[in-house]
Design a protein around this motif. Structure first.
Motif, PDB file in Angstrom:
ATOM      1  N   ALA A  21      12.139 -13.051   3.558  1.00 30.34           N
ATOM      2  CA  ALA A  21      12.676 -14.134   3.408  1.00 30.34           C
ATOM      3  C   ALA A  21      13.114 -14.858   2.099  1.00 30.34           C
ATOM      4  CB  ALA A  21      11.612 -15.433   4.038  1.00 30.34           C
ATOM      5  N   THR A  23      15.212 -17.188  -0.273  1.00 26.58           N
ATOM      6  CA  THR A  23      15.583 -18.828  -1.053  1.00 26.58           C
ATOM      7  C   THR A  23      16.966 -19.057  -1.416  1.00 26.58           C
ATOM      8  OG1 THR A  23      13.196 -19.236  -1.196  1.00 26.58           O
ATOM      9  CG2 THR A  23      14.847 -20.802  -2.191  1.00 26.58           C
ATOM     10  N   ASP A  50      14.646 -18.079   6.453  1.00 25.19           N
ATOM     11  CA  ASP A  50      15.060 -18.313   5.051  1.00 25.19           C
ATOM     12  C   ASP A  50      14.949 -19.778   4.747  1.00 25.19           C
ATOM     13  OD1 ASP A  50      16.052 -15.718   4.837  1.00 25.19           O
ATOM     14  OD2 ASP A  50      17.944 -16.008   4.516  1.00 25.19           O
ATOM     15  N   THR A  51      14.755 -20.263   3.450  1.00 27.26           N
ATOM     16  CA  THR A  51      14.890 -21.580   3.066  1.00 27.26           C
ATOM     17  C   THR A  51      15.981 -21.755   2.173  1.00 27.26           C
ATOM     18  OG1 THR A  51      12.194 -21.295   2.862  1.00 27.26           O
ATOM     19  CG2 THR A  51      13.378 -22.843   1.465  1.00 27.26           C
ATOM     20  N   THR A  88      13.229 -24.919   5.660  1.00 29.73           N
ATOM     21  CA  THR A  88      13.056 -23.543   5.996  1.00 29.73           C
ATOM     22  C   THR A  88      13.436 -23.535   7.325  1.00 29.73           C
ATOM     23  OG1 THR A  88      11.342 -22.942   4.754  1.00 29.73           O
ATOM     24  CG2 THR A  88      11.449 -21.616   6.664  1.00 29.73           C
ATOM     25  N   ASP A  90      14.514 -21.670  10.821  1.00 26.38           N
ATOM     26  CA  ASP A  90      13.841 -20.300  11.848  1.00 26.38           C
ATOM     27  C   ASP A  90      14.664 -20.543  12.948  1.00 26.38           C
ATOM     28  OD1 ASP A  90      11.583 -19.955  10.350  1.00 26.38           O
ATOM     29  OD2 ASP A  90      10.593 -21.809  11.182  1.00 26.38           O
TER      30      ASP A  90
END
Length: 142
Positions: A21, A23, A50-51, A88, A90
């Motif tokens: 993941a 950022t 991912d954030t 985040t 999803d």
């Protein structure tokens, strides 16, 4: 011995997924490469999980999702003025984001998560002219 090996492999698989993941940092600016009152970058291509970190580089900005312009069934988010906010994501799809105080000035951005395409009804709600122009510019880059 086999139980230990299986446990180690399972742990590696779990940690490996979390490590993939990413950022993405987005700066909220009074002036940027594309003009006044902008998010940079204005388009983020992300993977599920991912954030996105919104950073108030200049004061007076927030980041919030726009109702009706995020994937169906997803809860929106609202950041506070002058505060960093992380989300985040999803669910695959397009996420439209605005700075509420500067929305009419076109301070918007798009987050494309996964294999996102522009839904036919993406602009059904009332979108200020300048914001719509910037959205269309970024969506054209997908």
């Amino acid at each position: 011995m086999i139980r230990t090996l299986i446990s180690a492999l399972a742990l590696t698989a779990l940690l490996g997924g979390a490590a993939s993941a990413e950022t993405h940092e987005v700066h909220m600016l009074n002036k940027g490469e594309k003009g006044m009152m902008v998010f940079e970058p204005a388009l983020v291509k992300a993977a599920p999980g991912d954030t996105i970190r919104f950073i108030p580089t200049d004061k007076g900005h927030n980041a919030e999702s726009i109702d009706g312009m995020i994937p169906e069934g997803v809860d929106g988010f609202t950041g506070k003025i002058n505060k960093e906010v992380e989300v985040t994501l999803d669910t695959e799809g397009l996420y439209a984001v605005r700075c509420k105080p500067h929305y009419a000035m076109g301070m918007v951005m798009v987050i494309a998560v996964g294999d996102a395409t522009t839904p036919d009804n993406f602009f059904e709600g009332r979108v200020p002219k300048k914001a719509k122009e910037r959205f269309e510019e970024e969506l054209g880059a997908l």
